[in-house]
Scaffold this active site. Structure first.
Site, PDB file in Angstrom:
ATOM      1  NE  ARG A 256      -2.118   2.025   3.823  1.00 48.74           N
ATOM      2  CZ  ARG A 256      -1.438   1.636   5.032  1.00 48.74           C
ATOM      3  NH1 ARG A 256      -2.330   1.065   5.951  1.00 48.74           N
ATOM      4  NH2 ARG A 256      -1.119   2.591   5.559  1.00 48.74           N
ATOM      5  CG  HIS A 260      -6.340   1.917   6.214  1.00 50.57           C
ATOM      6  ND1 HIS A 260      -6.890   0.615   6.229  1.00 50.57           N
ATOM      7  CD2 HIS A 260      -7.663   2.162   6.579  1.00 50.57           C
ATOM      8  CE1 HIS A 260      -7.713   0.562   5.869  1.00 50.57           C
ATOM      9  NE2 HIS A 260      -8.393   0.889   6.139  1.00 50.57           N
ATOM     10  CE1 TYR A 269       0.878   2.372   8.592  1.00 58.47           C
ATOM     11  CE2 TYR A 269      -0.690   4.766   9.663  1.00 58.47           C
ATOM     12  CZ  TYR A 269      -0.196   3.441   9.337  1.00 58.47           C
ATOM     13  OH  TYR A 269      -1.350   3.548   7.634  1.00 58.47           O
TER      14      TYR A 269
END
Length: 363
Positions: A256, A260, A269
């Site tokens: 990805r 998100h 993160y």
């Protein structure tokens, strides 16, 4: 005791577009190869527009497919018109290929129920986008059960992310599909991150495809950045299901490249070094190099494609912006088969106020 069962892994072309295995016969179809590329470039450009629309307050939270375009393009082309798609929120490319209009996808992400009431009869039986995690796997088993009861040679194809494979809905669906030998294909988009939880902390399974073993169905991995490999393996799984041989789990290993959703900030993160490394494996450049090497694509075609895509997206955005307001009272109409009495009274009160303002029923 660690699992020792080997899961098959398929890659047909590498990051440089070079063949890594004997290529299947369908590779000789230049129209299909160009369609893969065109669809992936389209959805990446549409993604960019959707993010821009969200950032300017014109649609709500949006889930990008950046870096994962090969999966949607391959799944859409592998399915037939008779099959049914039970999607999740990162299936924009597959929906576009099957006949959902771009302005309808914008309506959906804009919070308008008309974004799931598609005009094209070709997608009348496809399911709307599923946001709850993994519940679409249960729906897919229901659809596949109907096909089996009716003795129809049709297949339910459902998709999910890597995080969904840890949900009970997903695991129970695999079990049911195995016991009943249902004509369903589970396609897992393993993009390495379940929001902020990395794949390494998501499950102890060696691969996500190993989860198929407990259900007694085949599981396999494929390079999710190789659209040719994804198409080949998903097509085989669909053909297997159509022939009455049951379900398959296909894990597509990708990454990805974006957040998100637009409500996320992935820089909190994951490291920039990890992201930069992943960009070297993205799917569009890989296929473009393959097409160039085989004389199937050139700069003139690229420029024309970019012009066509820009025009299509701009037209869709204008149509979305010019849609008349939805019926305000319709908020009551699609939750229950029969509206409970207390809600009926509320609906009548709202309609009376709307009528008093001019009787349009719109706000």
């Amino acid at each position: 005791m660690p699992l020792t069962v080997q899961i098959p892994y398929t890659r047909l072309i590498d990051d440089h577009g070079q063949p890594q295995a004997d290529l299947p016969a369908w590779i000789d179809d230049p129209q299909l190869l160009r369609a893969f590329y065109q669809d992936m470039v389209l959805v990446r450009a549409f993604d960019q527009k959707c993010v821009a629309l969200q950032r300017t307050g014109q649609i709500g939270t949006y889930a990008s497919t950046l870096g994962q375009e090969a999966i949607g393009a391959a799944v859409g082309h592998a399915m037939t018109a008779e099959d049914v798609l039970i999607p999740y929120y990162r299936d924009t490319s597959t929906q576009l290929q099957r006949g959902v209009a771009m302005h309808e996808i914008l309506l959906y992400w804009g919070g308008d129920e008309r974004g799931s009431a598609w005009e094209n009869p070709a997608v009348a039986e496809d399911f709307p986008i599923c946001v709850p995690i993994a519940t679409q796997a249960c729906h897919a088993c229901g659809v596949a059960s109907a096909f089996r009861i009716r003795q129809q040679a049709r297949v339910a194809v459902t998709t999910c992310g890597d995080g969904a494979t840890s949900k009970g809905d997903f695991l129970e669906s695999l079990n049911l599909a195995g016991v009943w030998q249902l004509p369903v294909v589970f396609v897992v988009n393993n993009n390495q991150w379940a929001i902020s939880v990395p794949r390494s902390l998501q499950t102890a399974a060696p691969t996500l495809a190993h989860k198929a073993l407990a259900a007694g169905i085949p599981g396999e991995q494929v390079d999710g950045n190789d659209v040719l490999a994804v198409y080949d393996r998903v097509s085989q799984a669909i053909q297997r299901a159509r022939a009455g041989k049951g379900a398959t789990l296909v894990e597509c290993v990708t990454y990805r490249l974006g957040d998100h959703t637009t409500a996320d900030d992935a820089s909190r993160y994951r490291s920039a070094d990890e992201l930069n490394a992943a960009w070297k494996h993205e799917p569009i450049g890989r296929l473009q190099r393959f097409l160039h090497d085989h004389g199937l694509w050139d700069e003139q075609q690229e420029q024309q494609l970019q012009r066509d895509i820009t025009e299509r997206i701009n037209d869709a955005v204008e149509r979305f912006r010019n849609m008349p307001p939805s019926d305000t009272a319709a908020a009551f109409d699609y939750l229950y088969a029969e509206l409970p009495a207390q809600y009926q009274a509320q609906r009548e009160q709202l309609q009376a106020r709307l009528d008093a303002r001019g009787g349009t029923g719109h706000e």
